[in-house]
Design a protein around this motif. Structure first.
Motif, PDB file in Angstrom:
ATOM      1  N   ALA A   1       0.827  -1.212   0.000  1.00 37.96           N
ATOM      2  CA  ALA A   1       0.000   0.000   0.000  1.00 37.96           C
ATOM      3  C   ALA A   1       0.857   1.256   0.000  1.00 37.96           C
ATOM      4  CB  ALA A   1      -0.940  -0.005   1.214  1.00 37.96           C
ATOM      5  N   GLU A   2       1.902   1.282   0.838  1.00 37.30           N
ATOM      6  CA  GLU A   2       2.775   2.451   0.879  1.00 37.30           C
ATOM      7  C   GLU A   2       3.559   2.601  -0.421  1.00 37.30           C
ATOM      8  OE1 GLU A   2       5.271   2.827   4.297  1.00 37.30           O
ATOM      9  OE2 GLU A   2       3.641   2.467   5.724  1.00 37.30           O
ATOM     10  N   CYS A   3       3.972   1.500  -1.007  1.00 40.59           N
ATOM     11  CA  CYS A   3       4.682   1.562  -2.292  1.00 40.59           C
ATOM     12  C   CYS A   3       3.788   2.141  -3.382  1.00 40.59           C
ATOM     13  CB  CYS A   3       5.185   0.179  -2.689  1.00 40.59           C
ATOM     14  SG  CYS A   3       6.662  -0.365  -1.782  1.00 40.59           S
ATOM     15  N   GLU A   4       2.538   1.702  -3.403  1.00 39.19           N
ATOM     16  CA  GLU A   4       1.621   2.227  -4.414  1.00 39.19           C
ATOM     17  C   GLU A   4       1.410   3.728  -4.251  1.00 39.19           C
ATOM     18  OE1 GLU A   4       0.214   0.833  -7.200  1.00 39.19           O
ATOM     19  OE2 GLU A   4       1.732  -0.654  -6.709  1.00 39.19           O
ATOM     20  N   ARG A   5       1.357   4.196  -2.992  1.00 34.24           N
ATOM     21  CA  ARG A   5       1.235   5.646  -2.763  1.00 34.24           C
ATOM     22  C   ARG A   5       2.484   6.371  -3.253  1.00 34.24           C
ATOM     23  NH1 ARG A   5      -1.637   4.027   1.931  1.00 34.24           N
ATOM     24  NH2 ARG A   5       0.242   4.054   3.247  1.00 34.24           N
ATOM     25  N   MET A   6       3.635   5.768  -3.045  1.00 34.79           N
ATOM     26  CA  MET A   6       4.877   6.365  -3.533  1.00 34.79           C
ATOM     27  C   MET A   6       4.875   6.475  -5.054  1.00 34.79           C
ATOM     28  SD  MET A   6       8.802   4.939  -3.134  1.00 34.79           S
ATOM     29  CE  MET A   6       8.602   3.687  -4.422  1.00 34.79           C
ATOM     30  N   TRP A   7       4.451   5.393  -5.735  1.00 33.13           N
ATOM     31  CA  TRP A   7       4.469   5.379  -7.198  1.00 33.13           C
ATOM     32  C   TRP A   7       3.381   6.263  -7.797  1.00 33.13           C
ATOM     33  CZ3 TRP A   7       8.672   4.228  -9.404  1.00 33.13           C
ATOM     34  CH2 TRP A   7       9.505   3.231  -8.906  1.00 33.13           C
ATOM     35  N   GLN A   8       2.410   6.647  -7.004  1.00 34.62           N
ATOM     36  CA  GLN A   8       1.354   7.505  -7.536  1.00 34.62           C
ATOM     37  C   GLN A   8       1.932   8.830  -8.045  1.00 34.62           C
ATOM     38  OE1 GLN A   8      -1.761   6.619  -8.215  1.00 34.62           O
ATOM     39  NE2 GLN A   8      -1.948   8.615  -9.208  1.00 34.62           N
ATOM     40  N   LEU A   9       2.960   9.329  -7.373  1.00 30.95           N
ATOM     41  CA  LEU A   9       3.608  10.552  -7.854  1.00 30.95           C
ATOM     42  C   LEU A   9       4.197  10.323  -9.237  1.00 30.95           C
ATOM     43  CD1 LEU A   9       4.653  13.452  -7.369  1.00 30.95           C
ATOM     44  CD2 LEU A   9       6.711  12.425  -6.371  1.00 30.95           C
ATOM     45  N   ARG A  10       4.861   9.198  -9.438  1.00 31.63           N
ATOM     46  CA  ARG A  10       5.431   8.868 -10.757  1.00 31.63           C
ATOM     47  C   ARG A  10       4.353   8.815 -11.825  1.00 31.63           C
ATOM     48  NH1 ARG A  10       6.177   7.623 -15.241  1.00 31.63           N
ATOM     49  NH2 ARG A  10       7.806   6.300 -16.157  1.00 31.63           N
ATOM     50  N   ARG A  11       3.197   8.276 -11.475  1.00 27.98           N
ATOM     51  CA  ARG A  11       2.117   8.160 -12.464  1.00 27.98           C
ATOM     52  C   ARG A  11       1.502   9.515 -12.809  1.00 27.98           C
ATOM     53  NH1 ARG A  11       0.640   3.573  -8.900  1.00 27.98           N
ATOM     54  NH2 ARG A  11       1.648   1.730  -9.806  1.00 27.98           N
ATOM     55  N   GLU A  12       1.761  10.529 -11.980  1.00 30.55           N
ATOM     56  CA  GLU A  12       1.235  11.869 -12.248  1.00 30.55           C
ATOM     57  C   GLU A  12       2.123  12.680 -13.189  1.00 30.55           C
ATOM     58  OE1 GLU A  12      -1.611  13.141 -11.330  1.00 30.55           O
ATOM     59  OE2 GLU A  12      -2.255  11.520 -10.006  1.00 30.55           O
ATOM     60  N   PHE A  13       3.319  12.202 -13.497  1.00 35.09           N
ATOM     61  CA  PHE A  13       4.253  13.024 -14.257  1.00 35.09           C
ATOM     62  C   PHE A  13       3.710  13.434 -15.622  1.00 35.09           C
ATOM     63  CE2 PHE A  13       8.301  11.335 -11.943  1.00 35.09           C
ATOM     64  CZ  PHE A  13       7.980  12.123 -10.860  1.00 35.09           C
ATOM     65  N   SER A  14       3.184  12.471 -16.385  1.00 38.50           N
ATOM     66  CA  SER A  14       2.675  12.808 -17.720  1.00 38.50           C
ATOM     67  C   SER A  14       1.509  13.782 -17.638  1.00 38.50           C
ATOM     68  CB  SER A  14       2.243  11.540 -18.464  1.00 38.50           C
ATOM     69  OG  SER A  14       3.361  10.849 -18.966  1.00 38.50           O
ATOM     70  N   TYR A  15       0.596  13.534 -16.689  1.00 41.32           N
ATOM     71  CA  TYR A  15      -0.549  14.438 -16.530  1.00 41.32           C
ATOM     72  C   TYR A  15      -0.079  15.829 -16.102  1.00 41.32           C
ATOM     73  CZ  TYR A  15      -3.092  10.025 -16.568  1.00 41.32           C
ATOM     74  OH  TYR A  15      -3.578   8.790 -16.908  1.00 41.32           O
ATOM     75  N   SER A  16       0.948  15.885 -15.260  1.00 40.38           N
ATOM     76  CA  SER A  16       1.473  17.165 -14.802  1.00 40.38           C
ATOM     77  C   SER A  16       2.035  17.971 -15.966  1.00 40.38           C
ATOM     78  CB  SER A  16       2.570  16.943 -13.754  1.00 40.38           C
ATOM     79  OG  SER A  16       2.088  16.242 -12.644  1.00 40.38           O
ATOM     80  N   LEU A  17       2.731  17.295 -16.869  1.00 41.38           N
ATOM     81  CA  LEU A  17       3.294  17.995 -18.024  1.00 41.38           C
ATOM     82  C   LEU A  17       2.190  18.482 -18.954  1.00 41.38           C
ATOM     83  CD1 LEU A  17       6.406  15.762 -18.803  1.00 41.38           C
ATOM     84  CD2 LEU A  17       6.337  17.955 -17.628  1.00 41.38           C
ATOM     85  N   ARG A  18       1.121  17.706 -19.088  1.00 39.10           N
ATOM     86  CA  ARG A  18      -0.010  18.168 -19.909  1.00 39.10           C
ATOM     87  C   ARG A  18      -0.683  19.379 -19.277  1.00 39.10           C
ATOM     88  NH1 ARG A  18      -1.290  12.358 -20.186  1.00 39.10           N
ATOM     89  NH2 ARG A  18      -0.455  11.541 -22.141  1.00 39.10           N
TER      90      ARG A  18
END
Length: 437
Positions: A293-310
């Protein structure tokens, strides 16, 4: 067929689109075979399509004709825990397969960022990767066998469900990464692994990219092999901070995330050892994540990178280049030089562990010179990557987007070999025409 229906099959996540003349939606291999026999006889272009989540225009029917969508072939036909095998139709979504096998204590490692939306057939067609390929390998390493329909409608079953097989050529792997140019995959037999019982991760901030890449070298030198090791630059992090409100990214010019998996005792003992190594690089912060669960929360930031750039409002040209591991620092320096020269922001993030970095040229479409500057920057990017001993695509494929640079990436002899193979399997050139072969 109404144009409003066909329009949904005109493109993927890239910018190009072309309306097909017709769309076929087969439910089984026999129907795919009949369609291709008819298309071959009448020389009708056929563009295979999976989930439509590609980034290079691979399923754009650029020559018109028919789109053959495999969306209705979406069943997991078998999961065999004792054989460590799954048999699936091509439009099973990657995350759907992963969730299914993990409930049985099994593991399918390939994890492209779009795993909730992309299909296994598309992953095979592009040899997709993802963060975990550092430790576990890419899609081709999990393909044991394929059912493929050739351009003339012939159905062939290649490989087997065994984990070793040297019966003739590795023909099933021949179709991995073929981008729909050689045949249409209608079933895949995939290798599974035991599910690692425990996960833990670290997120580390640095004040400079050079410091971050130096820390990565220290990780490998010390004998650690994380299952995933990701990096992001200052532009990406600034955009992510704005989107997520993450305060710890303030003043952070490089960010590294890594994950270990395995037995709980060994993973929990390795995390402090890794921290000691990383602290020698004087990071801005280190954050731990213990358990799934904590790992998935950590990786959530990584998954936001493309959306952040858009979110920046700029057009993101995502180039999935790869350089040798030793040239990672040189790549980031080269990208910085490019953005200053062409006056275009360039955001870099991705798979630091294997040198596969997503270099995003960020374009302001309101600027009348933007398109010209972007094309010039891309030309220089690909030439520079090749000069570093790299390649122009690591997981998205060539498709249409990379077609202009295909002659730079492959010699005359290699391109001729591709054409020879294409003519042997598709003599009338009906499969995915207009692409790089």
């Amino acid at each position: 067929m109404e144009n409003t229906f066909c329009k949904g099959y005109a493109g993927d996540k890239w910018f190009a689109a072309k309306m097909p003349d017709a769309v076929a939606l087969p439910r089984d291999t026999a129907t795919v075979s009949r369609i291709l026999r008819f298309a071959c006889e009448h020389r009708i272009p056929v563009t295979p399509r999976g989930a439509g989540y590609g980034y290079v225009g691979g399923c754009v029917p650029i020559r018109g004709g028919m789109v053959l969508s495999l969306e209705r072939m979406n069943r997991i036909k078998e999961v065999h825990p004792e054989d460590f095998v799954a048999v699936v139709q091509p439009n099973v979504l990657t995350k759907q397969l992963q969730d299914t096998v993990e409930r049985k204590g099994l593991f399918y490692p390939p994890d492209p960022a779009s795993r909730a939306d992309c299909s296994i057939g598309g992953n095979i067609a592009t040899n997709a990767g993802g963060p975990r390929c550092l430790k576990y390998g890419v899609t081709r390493d999990y393909v044991l066998g394929l059912e493929v329909v050739l351009a003339n409608g012939t159905v062939v079953r290649l490989g087997s469900r065994t984990h070793k097989n040297k019966s003739g050529f590795d023909l099933w792997r021949f179709f991995v990464g073929s981008e729909g140019l050689l045949g249409i995959i209608t079933e895949a037999t995939l290798k599974l692994l035991p599910l690692p019982p425990y996960r833990a991760g670290l997120a580390i901030g640095f004040d400079a990219m050079k410091t971050a890449t130096g820390a990565i070298r220290k990780i490998f030198t010390a004998g650690f092999l994380p299952c995933a090791l990701e990096i992001a630059d200052a532009f990406t992090l600034a955009a992510a901070r704005k989107r997520t409100g993450s305060k710890r990214l303030g003043g952070c010019n490089a960010h590294v995330m890594l994950e270990l998996d395995g037995q709980k005792e060994s993973v929990r003992s390795e995390i402090p050892a890794l921290e000691r190594i990383l602290r020698t690089a004087k990071p801005l912060f280190i954050r731990r994540a213990f358990g799934a669960a904590e790992c998935e929360r950590m990786w959530q930031l990584r998954r936001e990178f493309s959306y952040s750039l858009r979110d920046t409002g700029l057009t993101k040209l995502n180039e999935d280049i790869v350089v040798p591991r030793s040239r990672l620092e040189a790549l980031f320096a080269f990208a910085d030089k490019l953005q200053r020269k062409h006056k275009l922001p360039i955001a870099c993030f991705g798979h630091a562990g294997d040198g596969n970095i997503h270099v995003n040229v960020m374009v302001d479409q309101t600027n009348p010179n933007a398109e010209r500057r972007a094309e010039s920057a891309l030309n220089e990017l690909f030439r520079g990557v090749l000069a570093l001993g790299g390649v122009i695509t690591g997981e998205h494929g060539i498709g249409l987007a990379k077609k202009p640079w295909w002659p730079l990436a492959a010699s005359d002899e290699v391109r001729q070999l591709h054409r020879t193979i294409k003519r042997a399997l598709d003599p009338r050139g009906i499969l995915n025409p207009g692409k790089f072969v």
